[in-house]
Each structure stands twice: as C-alpha cells, then as structure tokens.
Design an enzyme around this catalytic site. Structure first.
Site, PDB file in Angstrom:
ATOM      1  CD  GLU A 183      -2.837  -1.033  -0.122  1.00  0.00           C
ATOM      2  OE1 GLU A 183      -3.025  -0.171  -0.671  1.00  0.00           O
ATOM      3  OE2 GLU A 183      -3.097  -2.179  -0.479  1.00  0.00           O
ATOM      4  CD1 TRP A 205      -1.271  -0.377  -4.055  1.00  0.00           C
ATOM      5  CD2 TRP A 205      -1.703   0.840  -5.829  1.00  0.00           C
ATOM      6  NE1 TRP A 205      -1.806  -1.289  -5.143  1.00  0.00           N
ATOM      7  CE2 TRP A 205      -2.009  -0.742  -6.288  1.00  0.00           C
ATOM      8  CE3 TRP A 205      -1.739   1.421  -7.195  1.00  0.00           C
ATOM      9  CZ2 TRP A 205      -2.453  -0.968  -7.650  1.00  0.00           C
ATOM     10  CZ3 TRP A 205      -2.062   1.232  -8.238  1.00  0.00           C
ATOM     11  CH2 TRP A 205      -2.516   0.046  -8.464  1.00  0.00           C
ATOM     12  CD1 TRP A 224     -15.984  13.780 -18.991  1.00  0.00           C
ATOM     13  CD2 TRP A 224     -16.948  12.204 -17.442  1.00  0.00           C
ATOM     14  NE1 TRP A 224     -15.191  12.934 -18.537  1.00  0.00           N
ATOM     15  CE2 TRP A 224     -15.515  11.878 -17.775  1.00  0.00           C
ATOM     16  CE3 TRP A 224     -17.719  11.435 -16.878  1.00  0.00           C
ATOM     17  CZ2 TRP A 224     -14.879  10.940 -17.187  1.00  0.00           C
ATOM     18  CZ3 TRP A 224     -16.942  10.120 -16.357  1.00  0.00           C
ATOM     19  CH2 TRP A 224     -15.698   9.943 -16.522  1.00  0.00           C
ATOM     20  CD1 TRP A 278     -12.177  11.273 -14.888  1.00  0.00           C
ATOM     21  CD2 TRP A 278     -10.827  12.169 -13.383  1.00  0.00           C
ATOM     22  NE1 TRP A 278     -10.936  11.915 -15.774  1.00  0.00           N
ATOM     23  CE2 TRP A 278      -9.888  12.295 -14.646  1.00  0.00           C
ATOM     24  CE3 TRP A 278     -10.115  13.069 -12.396  1.00  0.00           C
ATOM     25  CZ2 TRP A 278      -8.824  13.146 -14.675  1.00  0.00           C
ATOM     26  CZ3 TRP A 278      -8.930  13.117 -12.338  1.00  0.00           C
ATOM     27  CH2 TRP A 278      -8.174  13.511 -13.611  1.00  0.00           C
ATOM     28  CD1 TRP A 332     -10.272  11.215  -6.837  1.00  0.00           C
ATOM     29  CD2 TRP A 332     -12.072  10.674  -7.966  1.00  0.00           C
ATOM     30  NE1 TRP A 332     -11.281  11.333  -5.932  1.00  0.00           N
ATOM     31  CE2 TRP A 332     -12.379  11.149  -6.572  1.00  0.00           C
ATOM     32  CE3 TRP A 332     -13.250  10.518  -8.785  1.00  0.00           C
ATOM     33  CZ2 TRP A 332     -13.753  11.067  -6.203  1.00  0.00           C
ATOM     34  CZ3 TRP A 332     -14.446  10.237  -8.427  1.00  0.00           C
ATOM     35  CH2 TRP A 332     -14.731  10.774  -7.087  1.00  0.00           C
TER      36      TRP A 332
HETATM   37  C1  LIG Z   1     -10.986   7.825  -5.101  1.00  0.00           C
HETATM   38  C2  LIG Z   1      -9.716   7.702  -4.334  1.00  0.00           C
HETATM   39  C3  LIG Z   1      -9.090   8.939  -3.645  1.00  0.00           C
HETATM   40  C4  LIG Z   1      -8.168   8.815  -2.917  1.00  0.00           C
HETATM   41  N1  LIG Z   1      -7.298   9.855  -2.431  1.00  0.00           N
HETATM   42  C5  LIG Z   1      -6.310   9.689  -1.692  1.00  0.00           C
HETATM   43  C6  LIG Z   1      -5.693  11.058  -1.234  1.00  0.00           C
HETATM   44  O1  LIG Z   1      -5.969  12.122  -1.671  1.00  0.00           O
HETATM   45  N2  LIG Z   1      -4.509  10.916  -0.347  1.00  0.00           N
HETATM   46  C7  LIG Z   1      -4.061   9.751   0.001  1.00  0.00           C
HETATM   47  O2  LIG Z   1      -3.120   9.510   0.810  1.00  0.00           O
HETATM   48  N3  LIG Z   1      -4.915   8.484  -0.302  1.00  0.00           N
HETATM   49  C8  LIG Z   1      -5.886   8.719  -1.089  1.00  0.00           C
HETATM   50  N4  LIG Z   1      -6.376   7.393  -1.474  1.00  0.00           N
HETATM   51  C9  LIG Z   1      -5.840   6.067  -1.305  1.00  0.00           C
HETATM   52  C10 LIG Z   1      -6.360   5.453  -0.063  1.00  0.00           C
HETATM   53  O3  LIG Z   1      -7.747   5.471  -0.042  1.00  0.00           O
HETATM   54  C11 LIG Z   1      -5.931   6.051   1.116  1.00  0.00           C
HETATM   55  O4  LIG Z   1      -4.509   6.352   1.229  1.00  0.00           O
HETATM   56  C12 LIG Z   1      -6.217   5.265   2.340  1.00  0.00           C
HETATM   57  O5  LIG Z   1      -7.614   5.024   2.538  1.00  0.00           O
HETATM   58  C13 LIG Z   1      -5.615   5.953   3.693  1.00  0.00           C
HETATM   59  O6  LIG Z   1      -5.900   5.132   4.804  1.00  0.00           O
HETATM   60  P1  LIG Z   1      -4.912   4.347   5.704  1.00  0.00           P
HETATM   61  O7  LIG Z   1      -4.192   5.334   6.257  1.00  0.00           O
HETATM   62  O8  LIG Z   1      -5.758   3.767   6.904  1.00  0.00           O
HETATM   63  O9  LIG Z   1      -4.588   3.160   4.569  1.00  0.00           O
HETATM   64  P2  LIG Z   1      -3.712   1.984   4.876  1.00  0.00           P
HETATM   65  O10 LIG Z   1      -4.419   0.782   4.415  1.00  0.00           O
HETATM   66  O11 LIG Z   1      -3.236   2.017   6.405  1.00  0.00           O
HETATM   67  O12 LIG Z   1      -2.483   2.092   4.037  1.00  0.00           O
HETATM   68  C14 LIG Z   1      -1.051   2.654   4.624  1.00  0.00           C
HETATM   69  C15 LIG Z   1      -0.727   4.032   3.975  1.00  0.00           C
HETATM   70  O13 LIG Z   1      -0.290   3.445   2.271  1.00  0.00           O
HETATM   71  C16 LIG Z   1      -1.056   4.431   1.361  1.00  0.00           C
HETATM   72  N5  LIG Z   1      -1.871   3.894   0.788  1.00  0.00           N
HETATM   73  C17 LIG Z   1      -3.053   2.979   0.994  1.00  0.00           C
HETATM   74  N6  LIG Z   1      -3.549   2.624  -0.101  1.00  0.00           N
HETATM   75  C18 LIG Z   1      -3.168   3.451  -1.036  1.00  0.00           C
HETATM   76  C19 LIG Z   1      -3.696   3.653  -2.385  1.00  0.00           C
HETATM   77  N7  LIG Z   1      -4.694   3.232  -2.982  1.00  0.00           N
HETATM   78  N8  LIG Z   1      -3.211   4.725  -3.136  1.00  0.00           N
HETATM   79  C20 LIG Z   1      -2.161   5.461  -2.688  1.00  0.00           C
HETATM   80  N9  LIG Z   1      -1.606   5.302  -1.365  1.00  0.00           N
HETATM   81  C21 LIG Z   1      -2.327   4.177  -0.672  1.00  0.00           C
HETATM   82  C22 LIG Z   1      -1.394   5.754   2.374  1.00  0.00           C
HETATM   83  O14 LIG Z   1      -0.482   6.702   2.458  1.00  0.00           O
HETATM   84  C23 LIG Z   1      -1.674   4.848   3.459  1.00  0.00           C
HETATM   85  O15 LIG Z   1      -1.604   5.882   4.700  1.00  0.00           O
HETATM   86  C24 LIG Z   1      -7.480   7.388  -2.447  1.00  0.00           C
HETATM   87  C25 LIG Z   1      -8.166   6.380  -3.007  1.00  0.00           C
HETATM   88  C26 LIG Z   1      -9.286   6.428  -3.662  1.00  0.00           C
HETATM   89  C27 LIG Z   1     -10.026   5.104  -4.137  1.00  0.00           C
END
Ligand SMILES: Cc1cc2nc3c(=O)[nH]c(=O)nc-3n(C[C@H](O)[C@H](O)[C@H](O)COP(=O)(O)OP(=O)(O)OC[C@H]3O[C@@H](n4cnc5c(N)ncnc54)[C@H](O)[C@@H]3O)c2cc1C
Length: 491
Positions: free
Chosen positions: A288, A291, A319, A372, A395
């Site tokens: 994660e 990502w 759109w 989007w 997005w």
């Molecule tokens: C439409 C959409 C918009 C999003 N916008 C953002 C945003 O503005 N900022 C943001 O930090 N994340 C974003 N995310 C990714 C993800 O949803 C969040 O990082 C995550 O929910 C944060 O929760 P957590 O810290 O508990 O994640 P955890 O599951 O604990 O993951 C640990 C860390 O990994 C990173 N991470 C996890 N999943 C993703 C992912 N899919 N993409 C990129 N990084 C990830 C984050 O930094 C997160 O804190 C988005 C996802 C979607 C689908």
C-alpha cells in the site's frame, strides 16, 4: 567566512515534511554546523501551485503549531512567512546573510520549477542549496522499466522497487540544535493570521474529534497500529466497519512521518515479535505504501494528473452536467446507503475508508456519469489526507482513464459491495442512522424493504431517506454505452 568568525546561518525550508525526526533537510543543515533558521512559507500565489482544500488547511494549522512546539523544545522556533515562496526565501537569505538553504524535494511540476529556479538563483550568488529525499521510498527517476521508461503497471513497478536496496534507515530526531536569531527587520506572520482553520461557520468539529495533528500523534498512531492493527491487516483492510487500516494517510501527506519510518518500524515490530502479524499482513502494508510511491511516479512523469486524462481516449467521454446529482453525491443523499455512508464519513471526519472511496468514486464517474475531476476536486477539498499524487491517480484509476486503471467495464455495484464488505451494515448504520431500524437483509437496498419493514423502521423513502437517484441497471448500461465511445484508439 574566516576561521574565527561564526558561520553564517542555514535556512531549513519546511514544506510537506512537517517533522523533526527523519528529516534529511533538518539533519544536514544541523550537521553543517551553521545556526539554523527554520521557516514555512504559505504560498498561494506562485504559478501552478494547487491551493490546499479546506480540510487540508485545517490540518496544516495543527501541523505548523506542533512543529513550532517541537522546535521550541529544542530552543528555536518555526517562522511563518506568506507570499511567493521563492521571493520570501530570497529575501530571508538576503536579510540574514544565510550561506545555505536546505529542503526536501517535491515532485509536482510547479513545485519543481519553483525549487529549481530558486536553487539556480541562490547558487549563482554562492549560496549552498541542498535538497534531499524526505518523502518517498523510491524517487521517480531511480526506477524505470527495461526500456528506460516510467512504469505503467503497478505490479511491475513494485517488483522493480523491491529489487532495489532496502530504504535507508530513518534518521533519529536531533537531540540538540543551534538556532540563529530571527532578523528583526523581517516580518513573519502569525499562524492565526493565515486563517487556515474555519471560523464562520466552524465546520471542523468532526475533524477535531477524529484527529490529533502533529508528529507526536503520528508516532502514537503508528505504534498503536503496529501493536493492534497490523496483525490481520490483509484481511481487515477491506472492511469499513473495522478499524483495520492504519489511518496514517494525513500524517504521511503532511510529512509528520516518512514512509521510511513506517517501513522500518513495521519490520522491526515483526522481528521483535511485538506484533502477531503474518508476512502477508506486512507485505500488504508495504504494497500500500507502494501504491503511494506509484502515484508519485505518475505525478512526476505525467504532471497534469489532476487535470488531464492519462489515457487521451477518455477525452471523448460524454460526461453529463448535473449539479443536483453532484450535490446529492457530495452530501451523501444518493439513496445508495454505502455511498451515502462514505460521503458522510468524509464530510464529518475528513477521511474515508479506501474500499468506500472506490465505491463512491465509481458511483460518481459511472453511475452518475459525472466527470471524475468534479469528484477529485471534492475529495481534494474535504480530505485531510488530500494528496497531490494519490488523489488524482486514484480517481483516474477508478474512472478507467488512468495508468493501470480498472477495466472500463468494471462498474462497482454499490449494493453488492455493501453486502460483501459491510455484511451486518454496521458501517452504514453508523453514518446513515435513518436506516437504523431496517433489518440487515434490506438495509443496503432500502427501496426493496416491505411496507411493514419501512413502517417499523420509521422510513419514508424520499422523505426520511432519499429514493435512489439512479437505478443501478439503467445507470450501468448508460455508463457502458458512454464508455464505448472512448474505446476507439486516439488519433
Ligand atoms: C478515489 C480515491 C481517492 C484517494 N485519495 C487519496 C488521497 O488524497 N490521499 C491519500 O493518501 N490516499 C488517497 N487514496 C488512497 C487510499 O484510499 C488512502 O491512502 C487510504 O484509505 C488511507 O487510509 P490508511 O492510512 O488507513 O491506509 P492504509 O491501508 O493503512 O495504508 C497505509 C498507507 O499507504 C498509502 N496507501 C494506501 N492505499 C493507497 C492507495 N490506494 N493509493 C495510494 N496510497 C495508498 C497511504 O499513504 C496510507 O496511509 C484514495 C483512494 C481512492 C479510491
């Protein structure tokens, strides 16, 4: 500088790295032996910089306050300036006679242009400028595919990253620092005068209840997660009613923590046996973080990530313009309980669970057929973790227009998603209390509740809770038809 005179000061310019531990800019500045001037510049006027959204501004207030407190405990302070960052830093250098400026690198195009222009100007005047990597495990130019091109597929990207050296061990917080007095002739601004927190109306009550900002709070969150959350993370991370993810995202966004710190702390917890997490849990967490890295890889090579479809064929997407539907989505009144729960969680706390983010984003782009970019802008304004790379790349991924995007025909069914990931409707009922009295069997599709079930729950569709603003099947077909228009290759 003569052998006897004291060295000229070094400026540490804080940006998205609001911490003292594992902060390479601060570390190298301190190691230079120069007395330090620590500064943050709120720049809302330089070309191309994306202004922070409301929730991120709220976060920034607490972040600056906490950083100032940390620096004060080391005998210094954080000075705040406002205006064109390049001009403010140049003036500060001139006023203080600083001999060096330190910062951690940024990856957006406008930020890079600003930083490299400033660096050039300063170096032309004999000022040392040193930039470092404070934000990423792998900077975008250090990992490319076999053809020397940026990656477009996450799995290949992450495999290549994994073949690189282990991320550097984090730097510890400085035990002592030497500071240079702030130049009397240089005016700083007070944190309050930046008006980062909302006043009238004060909509931040839910954010205050949900979060503690700052570096100390970030470490507590990390420790708690490693102790209680990492074990089972691979299974729980998709369940929005379980506190099964780290919730570290805003701390990473503002640099209260570096990804290196998380990486090494998680591995150390495994080695020490202080977590019962499996290797799968650990690998999932690190992926994660991957990502997040991949999002920065995209931002670096495709700077228009928030504005332009990565796949140009999506420019043909028809759109719709429908302000009422957009408002219903923003306010959590679509009539689809999981979507509404997510949008209300976002509005109240400034955060939304990842699984629900995907469902809500898909609903906007596919069920409502709204651009989007409208959804991205709303998330940008309301997320405390609103990230210049992860938000637009996620997005675009959901909309189908992005790098390694979900196939265009994958249209999340918000009812099935809810039944799968929130089977007891615990999450939905938390955020959509109007549905509290409905049996679990119908709560995710309240329009199918019997009159008796509705009456017992005090539910009147269209009054106490909205009827669905689109019918799933019809919306799905409309989206597939629209998406077909994008499938012809771009000219
Ligand atoms: C439409 C959409 C918009 C999003 N916008 C953002 C945003 O503005 N900022 C943001 O930090 N994340 C974003 N995310 C990714 C993800 O949803 C969040 O990082 C995550 O929910 C944060 O929760 P957590 O810290 O508990 O994640 P955890 O599951 O604990 O993951 C640990 C860390 O990994 C990173 N991470 C996890 N999943 C993703 C992912 N899919 N993409 C990129 N990084 C990830 C984050 O930094 C997160 O804190 C988005 C996802 C979607 C689908």
């Amino acid at each position: 500088m003569s052998a006897t005179s004291s060295p000229s000061p070094a400026i540490v310019w804080f940006r998205d790295d609001l911490r003292v531990a594992d902060n390479p800019a601060l570390h190298h500045a301190a190691a230079s032996g120069r007395p330090l001037i620590c500064v943050y510049v709120l720049d809302e006027q330089s070309d191309g910089l994306r202004p922070l959204g409301g929730a991120a501004r709220w976060w920034l207030h607490g972040a600056l306050e906490a950083l100032d407190a940390s620096l004060s405990s080391l005998g210094g302070r954080l000075a705040i300036l406002q205006g064109s960052a390049a001009q403010e830093i140049e003036t500060l250098v001139a006023q203080t006679g600083a001999g060096a400026v330190y910062w951690n690198r940024r990856y957006g195009a406008a930020e890079r242009a600003l930083d490299s222009g400033l660096k050039k100007n300063l170096e032309a005047r004999g000022i040392t400028v040193r930039s470092s990597n404070g934000q990423l495990l792998t900077e975008p130019w250090t990992v490319l595919n076999g053809a020397g091109q940026p990656f477009r597929v996450f799995t290949a990207y992450w495999r290549a990253c994994s073949r690189q050296d282990e991320p550097a061990v984090p730097l510890s917080a400085p035990a002592t620092l030497t500071f240079h007095p702030w130049p009397g002739q240089m005016r700083t601004v007070s944190l309050a005068s930046l008006r980062l927190e909302p006043h009238t109306p004060d909509w931040a009550g839910g954010l205050r209840r949900a979060w503690r900002r700052g570096e100390a709070a970030a470490h507590e969150r990390l420790d708690d997660f490693l102790e209680d959350g990492l074990a089972g993370y691979a299974n729980h991370r998709d369940l929005p009613h379980v506190a099964g993810t780290s919730r570290l995202s805003p701390y990473l966004r503002f640099g209260h923590l570096s990804p290196r710190q998380i990486w090494h702390a998680a591995k150390a917890a495994m080695r020490a046996g202080t977590t019962r997490a499996s290797q799968t849990d650990l690998d999932k967490l690190l992926a994660e973080l991957g990502w997040r890295e991949f999002s920065y890889h995209q931002l670096y090579y495709f700077p228009d990530l928030a504005r332009r479809n990565f796949q140009a064929r999506f420019d043909a997407m028809p759109w719709r313009t429908d302000p009422a539907a957009l408002r219903a989505w923003q306010q959590g009144r679509t009539g689809y309980p999981l979507v509404d729960a997510g949008m209300r969680e976002l509005w109240t706390t400034g955060w939304m669970h990842n699984r629900v983010r995907m469902v809500c984003a898909s609903f906007l782009a596919k069920h409502l057929l709204l651009d989007w970019r409208d959804g991205e802008a709303w998330f940008w304004d309301t997320l405390v973790d609103a990230d210049p790379a992860s938000n637009p790349s996620s997005w675009q991924w959901v909309a189908g227009s992005g790098v390694d995007a979900a196939p265009y025909f994958r249209i999340f069914n918000p009812v099935l998603q809810a039944e799968k990931f929130d089977p007891q409707a615990v999450y939905v009922k938390r955020w959509v209390p109007e549905l509290d009295g409905l049996p679990t069997s119908v709560v995710h599709h309240p329009w199918e509740a019997s009159p008796a079930q509705r009456e017992a729950a005090g539910l009147t569709l269209g009054q106490t809770y909205p009827a669905p603003i689109v019918a799933h099947q019809a919306a799905r077909e409309r989206a597939l038809d629209a998406l077909k228009l994008t499938t012809s290759p771009s000219p």
